[in-house]
Design a protein around this motif. Structure first.
Motif, mmCIF file in Angstrom:
data_model
loop_
_atom_site.group_PDB
_atom_site.id
_atom_site.type_symbol
_atom_site.label_atom_id
_atom_site.label_comp_id
_atom_site.label_asym_id
_atom_site.label_seq_id
_atom_site.Cartn_x
_atom_site.Cartn_y
_atom_site.Cartn_z
ATOM 1 N N GLU A 13 0.268 -65.142 -46.198
ATOM 2 C CA GLU A 13 -0.652 -66.144 -45.682
ATOM 3 C C GLU A 13 -1.352 -65.655 -44.427
ATOM 4 O OE1 GLU A 13 1.228 -69.640 -44.074
ATOM 5 O OE2 GLU A 13 3.109 -68.558 -43.749
ATOM 6 N N THR A 14 -2.538 -66.163 -44.241
ATOM 7 C CA THR A 14 -3.245 -65.996 -42.980
ATOM 8 C C THR A 14 -2.822 -67.143 -42.074
ATOM 9 O OG1 THR A 14 -5.093 -64.894 -44.051
ATOM 10 C CG2 THR A 14 -5.506 -65.860 -41.892
ATOM 11 N N ASN B 143 -1.604 -62.227 -39.884
ATOM 12 C CA ASN B 143 -1.171 -62.476 -41.248
ATOM 13 C C ASN B 143 0.331 -62.251 -41.351
ATOM 14 O OD1 ASN B 143 -3.697 -62.647 -43.253
ATOM 15 N ND2 ASN B 143 -4.190 -61.180 -41.633
ATOM 16 N N ARG C 284 2.454 -60.968 -44.573
ATOM 17 C CA ARG C 284 2.355 -60.546 -45.967
ATOM 18 C C ARG C 284 3.425 -59.506 -46.291
ATOM 19 N NH1 ARG C 284 -2.101 -62.673 -48.141
ATOM 20 N NH2 ARG C 284 -3.682 -63.434 -46.669
#
Length: 514
Positions: A193-194, A283, A285
């Motif tokens: 996710e950002t 972010n 990730r």
């Protein structure tokens, strides 16, 4: 088919340098390439956690890193009413112990850490190839399925000033950052996710603040804070601040001076020069896979996250440290299945690290900055790993745990430590008051403890750290984790069965015959 090298490493940051140093000391041929024309010049990662310090000791440059850096300063938080509060980032009682020789994180900007690592690599006779870009690669076969890549290799295409060339390697490792070309080429998903935070980081020379504290100003909402930290070992400060999600940000000395003035309410802080700066969106990730056939990813190529907690560079170093000895073993003839344990061990660590750094980001938004034991990474381990002998539980440690350090004395009279005995590319088999010594095993250092043995535990630190009984043996992996706690009864058959999966075939065969 001939090969130009055993391992091609794409990316000469902390992960790539760690892997290169480890392979170099093991005598494995490799090439380390970096698309940038010169080394990274910023302080993006500035914290070296205690577990990483232990790794740097094993690789031979921990004192050099410590001499280049310094301790974290206390945090000075400025309140809207004009008052301020001083606090420590770590617990006040953090101090070295016999089992944990490095207690608190060290501050050293990333560019300085990597400079020390390049120096160590040069001592081992190797250098990164800067200005060399990986532009494509193919694996022999499809690189998928059981037995993928056995007896095969990777054909990589690289470009540098003056032309292109082809490198044939047995393995390729992408340590090429968050925008990893290797990860993209493998079509590995990078879900996450950002986090809705855009920030600046800049290394500057400024006037108006002292260097005895990490200065944190939050006079309004969390989005208007600014943090200014003196970078140990330099005359620079690191400026960090959230910024609006869109638009250009003025990172000139005048622009940063204006931003600092707005967010501190002070007109006496002046940025004189900017040596490096960046604007980035945070972010969290994690790559779905760390391996496809004979190609691996490590470091930021496999995981990206907020900078809170100082986890990124350290996790990257530890990825490479986990992978290095396994590649070397397989290249020397160990079963290729050993390489499957890299992703199995490291990906859960990265998943937990993403949760930690994201949680710490949330706390930082509310004005809380702390670095507890979890951030120091000492307790990370591989208890559920296929490389951990089932049922190996001592009074204090068990298979998969980090092997503790312990001061002790050699029978010849000199003071030493377990870490000094572990140091190097070998396995270690540590016997506690054992009656019989097993036959020599290539690649395994056998050390016995007790009266009349090689080591004397005159301070009781080994017994306390490991909690093992007389006659028990601790098998320590090359990366300093406990593989198993074994009994004297049937020791050699136990070792034979285990090491057949991790040592080159010739060593395992000799152990079986002995």
């Amino acid at each position: 088919m001939s090969f130009d090298t055993d391992v091609l490493i794409s990316g000469a940051g902390a992960a790539g340098l760690t892997l290169a140093i480890d392979l170099a000391r093991r005598g494995v041929s490799f090439r380390l390439i970096e698309q940038s024309a010169q080394p990274f010049g910023g302080s993006r990662g500035k914290g070296i956690q205690p577990r990483t310090m232990e790794i740097f000791e094993d690789l031979g440059f921990v004192d050099r890193v410590a001499a280049a850096g310094g301790p974290y300063p206390p945090l000075c938080q400025y309140r809207p009413d004009g008052t301020h509060q001083m606090s420590l980032l770590t617990e006040a009682d953090v101090s070295p112990s016999p089992a944990e020789p490095y207690a608190a994180p060290l501050m050293l900007p990333q560019f300085a850490t990597e400079a020390v690592m390049r120096e160590r690599l040069a001592e081992l006779g190797h250098y990164p190839c800067f200005g060399t870009r990986l532009v494509g690669f193919e694996q022999d076969g499809d690189g998928e399925g059981e037995g993928a890549g056995r007896g095969e290799g990777v054909t990589a295409r690289v470009e540098r000033e003056g032309g292109a060339s082809v490198i044939r390697a047995r393995f390729l490792v992408g340590t090429d950052g968050g925008r990893s070309f290797v990860r993209h080429a493998l079509a590995i998903d990078f879900p996450g996710e950002t986090l809705g935070v855009r920030a600046i980081v800049a290394d500057v020379r400024l006037e108006g603040l002292d260097r005895v504290a990490w200065h944190r100003f939050q006079l309004g909402s969390p989005r208007t804070q600014v943090m200014i930290c003196p970078l140990a070992g330099t005359d620079l400060f690191q400026v960090q601040a959230p910024v609006v999600l869109d638009g250009e940000i003025d990172l000139s000395p005048a622009g940063l001076t204006a931003l600092i003035g707005e967010r501190t309410g002070r007109g006496d802080i002046t940025v004189r020069s900017v040596s490096w700066s960046s604007v980035y969106t945070m972010n969290a990730r994690l790559a779905d896979r760390y391996r496809v056939g004979r190609v691996f990813i490590a470091g930021d190529a496999a995981h990206v996250h907020p900078p809170t907690g100082g986890q990124g560079l350290n996790t990257s170093v530890q990825d490479a440290y986990n992978l290095g000895w396994k590649l070397a073993a397989v290249l020397a003839g160990a079963p290729e299945a050993l390489l499957d344990s890299y992703e199995a061990e490291r990906r859960p660590i990265a998943s937990d690290m993403l949760r930690l750094s994201t949680r710490l980001l949330g706390e930082a938004k509310q004005g809380t900055m702390r670095r507890d034991r979890e951030a120091r990474q000492i307790d990370l381990g591989y208890r559920g790993s296929s490389l951990s002998v089932p049922g190996s539980v001592g009074g204090t440690v068990q298979a998969g745990d980090r092997a503790p350090d312990a001061p002790c004395r050699g029978q010849a009279g000199q003071r030493t430590r377990l870490f000094m005995l572990f140091q190097g590319p070998h396995w270690t088999l540590l016997g506690y008051e054992a009656r019989d010594r097993p036959s020599a095993i290539a690649g395994v250092r056998i050390v016995t403890v007790g009266a009349g043995h090689e080591l004397v535990d005159d301070g009781g630190h080994i017994a306390e750290a490991y909690g093992i009984e007389p006659g028990q043996w601790v098998l320590v992996r090359p990366d300093g984790y406990i593989a198993g706690i074994l009994s004297s009864d049937g020791l050699e058959p136990q070792l034979s069965r285990y090491l057949a999966h991790t040592l080159p075939a010739r060593s395992a065969e000799r152990l079986e015959k002995s």
